[in-house]
Scaffold this motif. Structure first.
Motif, PDB file in Angstrom:
ATOM      1  N   ILE A 111      -7.710   3.936   4.387  1.00  0.00           N
ATOM      2  CA  ILE A 111      -7.207   2.570   3.597  1.00  0.00           C
ATOM      3  C   ILE A 111      -5.921   2.088   4.095  1.00  0.00           C
ATOM      4  O   ILE A 111      -5.391   1.004   4.501  1.00  0.00           O
ATOM      5  CB  ILE A 111      -6.806   2.718   2.063  1.00  0.00           C
ATOM      6  CG1 ILE A 111      -8.402   2.727   1.464  1.00  0.00           C
ATOM      7  CG2 ILE A 111      -6.249   1.495   1.463  1.00  0.00           C
ATOM      8  CD1 ILE A 111      -9.426   1.686   1.608  1.00  0.00           C
ATOM      9  N   ALA A 147      -4.676  -1.015   6.263  1.00  0.00           N
ATOM     10  CA  ALA A 147      -3.482  -2.110   5.910  1.00  0.00           C
ATOM     11  C   ALA A 147      -2.516  -2.325   7.029  1.00  0.00           C
ATOM     12  O   ALA A 147      -2.222  -3.396   7.197  1.00  0.00           O
ATOM     13  CB  ALA A 147      -2.751  -1.466   4.876  1.00  0.00           C
ATOM     14  N   MET A 195      -8.225  -0.996  -1.648  1.00  0.00           N
ATOM     15  CA  MET A 195      -6.705  -1.007  -1.174  1.00  0.00           C
ATOM     16  C   MET A 195      -5.986  -1.299  -2.361  1.00  0.00           C
ATOM     17  O   MET A 195      -4.891  -0.930  -2.598  1.00  0.00           O
ATOM     18  CB  MET A 195      -6.466  -2.416  -0.052  1.00  0.00           C
ATOM     19  CG  MET A 195      -7.008  -2.121   1.204  1.00  0.00           C
ATOM     20  SD  MET A 195      -6.796  -3.666   2.488  1.00  0.00           S
ATOM     21  CE  MET A 195      -5.059  -3.837   2.432  1.00  0.00           C
ATOM     22  N   ILE A 200       0.889  -1.061   0.188  1.00  0.00           N
ATOM     23  CA  ILE A 200      -0.092   0.003   0.092  1.00  0.00           C
ATOM     24  C   ILE A 200       0.978   1.291  -0.018  1.00  0.00           C
ATOM     25  O   ILE A 200       0.432   2.190  -0.604  1.00  0.00           O
ATOM     26  CB  ILE A 200      -0.876  -0.071   1.262  1.00  0.00           C
ATOM     27  CG1 ILE A 200      -1.853  -1.160   1.179  1.00  0.00           C
ATOM     28  CG2 ILE A 200      -1.928   1.294   1.258  1.00  0.00           C
ATOM     29  CD1 ILE A 200      -2.769  -1.217  -0.041  1.00  0.00           C
ATOM     30  N   SER A 227      -2.898   1.029  -3.796  1.00  0.00           N
ATOM     31  CA  SER A 227      -1.611   0.381  -4.001  1.00  0.00           C
ATOM     32  C   SER A 227      -1.124   0.779  -5.498  1.00  0.00           C
ATOM     33  O   SER A 227       0.351   0.889  -5.626  1.00  0.00           O
ATOM     34  CB  SER A 227      -1.786  -1.110  -3.856  1.00  0.00           C
ATOM     35  OG  SER A 227      -2.372  -1.740  -5.002  1.00  0.00           O
TER      36      SER A 227
END
Length: 315
Positions: A206, A210, A186, A31, A190
């Motif tokens: 998010i 993570a 997510m 991420i 990323s």
């Protein structure tokens, strides 16, 4: 052949523990592309969280029903630590050169080790043991106890718990990432956090999720470690964190399934090196050396890892 089978089982058990921590490492790296060297200390704090839950609520109890509460205590301790770490230390450095958060991560790692060493056992109103030495970890009915044999192979009960945790966590993480709205968010972050933000995704949320997922996996690994080894200590996270990073690189940095494969491969290599490398360079004192030799070999001949990296280069 019997010795090979036994070491294979031992390696899979050890590798499952590495893989659990490495998957959490990989989630965070995928991420924010942050090498979180403090992740090993989140694993350590999870183990102490489980122990603290047992000492406060269930001291003397060893029934299987105690274990879920210990896992919850471990997860709470690790997640709170990881979320505070992200909010206080990493978020202000998100736009800084990559060296800054890396150095910060090393500083947090040392801070968490020393915090547990100096203050655990000195908490008012609660009689915790001194963490400056190894602390016995409670053994739980069914998941610990006498080993059993399968043919010529001896299998520890805690080993089955560790492998089972890896399978359930990996499957649950796959479902979460690929089948839920948060998981798809997510994936978007990323790949391109700026575009994800323009599409209405809360990038900060998010990233916190993570870190929380990575901490949850580390906490479960901490419980598994305590059940296997029967004790925990404030230094247990340092080498475990390095091994988790090694496993993540072996499998392919940013690749969740690569982290699983890398962790299992690392555990098997360590177990086989202990048993089958003769002379001065064999035995348990050399297992860490051969683990990192494997890392060097993979980086030289296949730097993208066994399954290939899954990290997008950002402009």
């Amino acid at each position: 052949m019997d010795a090979f089978a036994q070491q294979l089982v031992n390696g899979l058990t050890l590798g499952s523990l590495y893989a659990l921590i490495a998957v959490g490492y990989t989630v965070v790296y995928g991420i924010v592309q942050l090498i979180n060297f403090a992740h090993g200390e989140v694993f350590m704090i999870g183990a102490f969280g489980a122990l603290s839950t047992w000492l406060v609520l269930f001291k003397g109890q060893t029934g299987l029903w105690v274990l879920p509460f210990m896992i919850i205590g471990a997860v709470v301790a690790s997640v709170v630590t990881a979320v505070l770490m992200e909010r206080i230390a990493y978020r202000p450095l998100r736009g800084a050169p990559r060296l800054a958060p890396l150095i910060t991560a090393i500083g947090i790692s040392v801070f968490l080790q020393e915090f547990v060493r100096l203050f655990y056992g000195r908490t008012p109103f609660v009689d915790f043991p001194d963490a400056k030495q190894k602390v016995p970890f409670p053994q739980i009915d069914v998941v610990t106890g006498p080993a059993f044999t399968l043919g010529t192979v001896t299998i520890q009960r805690a080993a089955l718990f560790t492998v089972g945790c890896l399978i359930m966590c990996a499957a649950g993480l796959w479902y979460f990432v690929n089948r839920t709205k948060m998981g798809r968010g997510m994936q978007a972050v990323s790949q391109d956090p700026d575009t994800a933000r323009l599409m209405g995704i809360n990038v900060d949320r998010i990233i916190v999720v993570a870190f929380a997922i990575g901490a949850t996996l580390a906490a479960i690994a901490g419980v598994a470690q305590g059940l296997q080894v029967t004790n925990i200590n404030f230094k247990m996270g340092f080498i475990a964190g390095l091994k988790a990073f090694t496993a993540a690189v072996l499998g392919g940095i940013g690749n969740v399934w690569g982290a699983v494969v890398g962790g299992l491969a690392l555990g098997i290599v360590e177990a086989m090196a202990v048993q089958f490398i003769p002379g001065t360079f064999g035995g348990s004192p050399w297992k860490d050396v051969w683990a990192f030799v494997l890392l060097i070999v993979v980086l030289v001949f296949r730097p993208q890892g066994i399954l290939g990296a899954k990290v997008v280069d950002r402009a």
